[in-house]
Design a protein around this motif. Structure first.
Motif, PDB file in Angstrom:
ATOM      1  N   UNK A 169       0.731  -1.407  -0.317  1.00 32.20           N
ATOM      2  CA  UNK A 169       0.292   0.200  -0.168  1.00 32.20           C
ATOM      3  C   UNK A 169       0.908   0.726   0.155  1.00 32.20           C
ATOM      4  N   UNK A 170       1.915   1.323   0.690  1.00 31.84           N
ATOM      5  CA  UNK A 170       2.646   2.165   0.513  1.00 31.84           C
ATOM      6  C   UNK A 170       3.610   2.507  -0.595  1.00 31.84           C
ATOM      7  N   UNK A 171       3.934   1.418  -1.103  1.00 30.74           N
ATOM      8  CA  UNK A 171       4.495   1.559  -2.301  1.00 30.74           C
ATOM      9  C   UNK A 171       3.389   1.873  -3.340  1.00 30.74           C
ATOM     10  N   UNK A 172       2.086   1.286  -3.736  1.00 28.83           N
ATOM     11  CA  UNK A 172       0.530   2.294  -3.974  1.00 28.83           C
ATOM     12  C   UNK A 172       1.003   3.618  -4.183  1.00 28.83           C
ATOM     13  N   UNK A 173       0.575   3.929  -2.437  1.00 34.57           N
ATOM     14  CA  UNK A 173       1.060   5.445  -2.483  1.00 34.57           C
ATOM     15  C   UNK A 173       1.934   6.555  -3.138  1.00 34.57           C
ATOM     16  N   UNK A 174       3.391   6.153  -2.766  1.00 32.14           N
ATOM     17  CA  UNK A 174       4.076   6.891  -3.054  1.00 32.14           C
ATOM     18  C   UNK A 174       4.288   6.943  -5.030  1.00 32.14           C
ATOM     19  N   UNK A 226       1.573   6.977  -6.948  1.00 34.90           N
ATOM     20  CA  UNK A 226       0.903   8.143  -7.096  1.00 34.90           C
ATOM     21  C   UNK A 226       0.392   9.584  -6.620  1.00 34.90           C
ATOM     22  N   UNK A 227       1.905   9.195  -5.725  1.00 34.76           N
ATOM     23  CA  UNK A 227       2.306  10.709  -4.962  1.00 34.76           C
ATOM     24  C   UNK A 227       2.864  11.256  -6.432  1.00 34.76           C
ATOM     25  N   UNK A 228       4.261  10.708  -7.256  1.00 31.92           N
ATOM     26  CA  UNK A 228       4.889  11.447  -8.034  1.00 31.92           C
ATOM     27  C   UNK A 228       4.510  11.123  -9.100  1.00 31.92           C
ATOM     28  N   UNK A 267      -1.509   6.946 -14.480  1.00 25.93           N
ATOM     29  CA  UNK A 267      -0.293   6.475 -15.186  1.00 25.93           C
ATOM     30  C   UNK A 267       0.735   5.633 -13.705  1.00 25.93           C
ATOM     31  N   UNK A 268       0.149   6.066 -12.861  1.00 24.14           N
ATOM     32  CA  UNK A 268       0.002   5.459 -11.022  1.00 24.14           C
ATOM     33  C   UNK A 268      -0.248   3.457 -11.677  1.00 24.14           C
ATOM     34  N   UNK A 295      -7.505  16.367 -14.561  1.00 26.93           N
ATOM     35  CA  UNK A 295      -7.485  14.983 -14.401  1.00 26.93           C
ATOM     36  C   UNK A 295      -6.700  14.621 -13.494  1.00 26.93           C
ATOM     37  N   UNK A 296      -5.690  14.900 -12.706  1.00 21.98           N
ATOM     38  CA  UNK A 296      -4.233  14.844 -12.016  1.00 21.98           C
ATOM     39  C   UNK A 296      -5.066  14.520 -10.405  1.00 21.98           C
ATOM     40  N   UNK A 297      -4.531  14.304  -9.508  1.00 16.40           N
ATOM     41  CA  UNK A 297      -4.247  14.865  -8.456  1.00 16.40           C
ATOM     42  C   UNK A 297      -3.428  14.862  -7.278  1.00 16.40           C
ATOM     43  N   UNK A 298      -3.142  15.608  -6.143  1.00 16.34           N
ATOM     44  CA  UNK A 298      -1.815  15.861  -6.108  1.00 16.34           C
ATOM     45  C   UNK A 298      -2.188  15.506  -3.823  1.00 16.34           C
ATOM     46  N   UNK A 299      -1.001  15.938  -3.547  1.00 15.65           N
ATOM     47  CA  UNK A 299      -1.037  15.291  -1.658  1.00 15.65           C
ATOM     48  C   UNK A 299      -2.311  16.954  -0.705  1.00 15.65           C
TER      49      UNK A 299
END
Length: 304
Positions: A5-10, A12-14, A20-21, A53-57
């Motif tokens: 889950x941490x890998x998935x989160x990172x 998406x954040x990057x 694309x993630x 269309x994107x996300x930000x933290x």
């Protein structure tokens, strides 16, 4: 909470984008979204907010990102510490490199590296400096070989560097020279100044190139905006056909290829080629080996 889950989160954040993630992680987007929702429910906070269309933290997401990266780095470091008992580094790394490097110094470096470290596979992504640093920030590259950009003419670079803590180590300095076609009126000059080129048509490197940024700054400091006739990855080919003049690294101008005439600049111009990495981000043993090799190889090549 799982490392997965941490890998998935990172990721998406990057990448600031779920689609694309998901492609990078090779999972379905709905599954990725569900894992992030599960993580948010466990933490009791929203980690992302949508922008177009994107996300930000979110602010809590930014704090969690710092800890998530450290946790993943420690897990990878633990795995790598076991591998190091073999004293035979093996794995793969992704390196970004300037197009001019790929055409000149990099091939011999890769041959020498492959002989000394046959267990490490090096993959090269060729581009100009600015997009390479963006890819480095996203975690798509382990290292990038680029050069200093003038942030005045590369405003996007300010955002990339400020947000990610990208650092660099200088490797060597490249002399920049003017190249013109055979028979060009300037061909017989011993030297030339940037100010004397105000009436010339230029073949520029494409957007994101440090040389482009540096030449633009030099022209403006001389009181003129250069006339850019063409933009491409290999200006020398167009210059040889008489389609304009260009500024290139000397080694690139002197390497085998279309015939051009080379004139030193007065006052001289040069660029620093550096290796870039993200401060605080974990470097695998293979990446560290390549970094040390590059510093030694290019340094000794220039000195020799």
């Amino acid at each position: 909470m799982e490392l997965r889950q941490l890998n998935y989160f990172v990721e998406v954040a990057r990448l600031e984008n779920f689609t694309r993630a998901a492609e990078r992680l090779k999972i379905a987007q709905p599954a990725l979204s569900q894992q992030i929702r599960n993580l948010e429910q466990e933490l009791g906070v929203k980690l992302f907010k949508r922008i177009g269309r994107g996300v930000t933290l979110t602010e809590p997401g930014e704090q969690f990102y710092i800890g998530a990266e450290k946790t993943l780095a420690e897990a990878q470091r633990a795995k790598d510490s076991v591998k190091e008992f073999t004293n035979d580094p093996h794995g793969k790394i992704m390196i970004g490199a300037l197009e001019s490097l790929v055409q000149t110094r990099l091939p011999s470096l890769l041959v020498a590296f492959g002989k000394e470290y046959p267990g490490i596979k090096v993959f090269i992504r060729e581009n100009t400096t600015e997009p390479l640093l963006e890819d480095l920030q996203k975690g798509e590259l382990d290292l990038a070989l680029g050069h200093t950009l003038d942030v005045t003419y590369s405003p996007n670079l300010v955002r990339v560097v400020a947000q990610t803590g990208i650092c660099s180590k200088p490797l060597y300095q490249d002399e920049l020279v003017l190249v013109v076609a055979k028979g060009h009126p300037l061909e017989k000059r011993k030297t030339i100044s940037i100010g004397e080129l105000r009436e010339e048509s230029f073949v520029f490197f494409k957007e994101g190139s440090g040389i482009r940024s540096q030449l633009l700054a030099a022209c403006i400091s001389e009181g003129f905006d250069p006339l850019i006739a063409y933009e491409c990855a290999s200006p020398r080919t167009l210059v040889a056909k008489g389609l304009g003049v260009s500024i290139l690294p000397r080694l690139m101008a002197e390497s085998p290829g279309p015939t051009v005439s080379i004139l030193p600049l007065d006052p001289p111009l040069s660029r620093w080629v550096s290796v870039f990495y993200v401060e605080g981000r974990y470097l695998s043993p293979c990446t560290k080996v390549f970094l040390r090799f590059v510093e030694k190889y290019l340094g000794s090549e220039i000195e020799g």
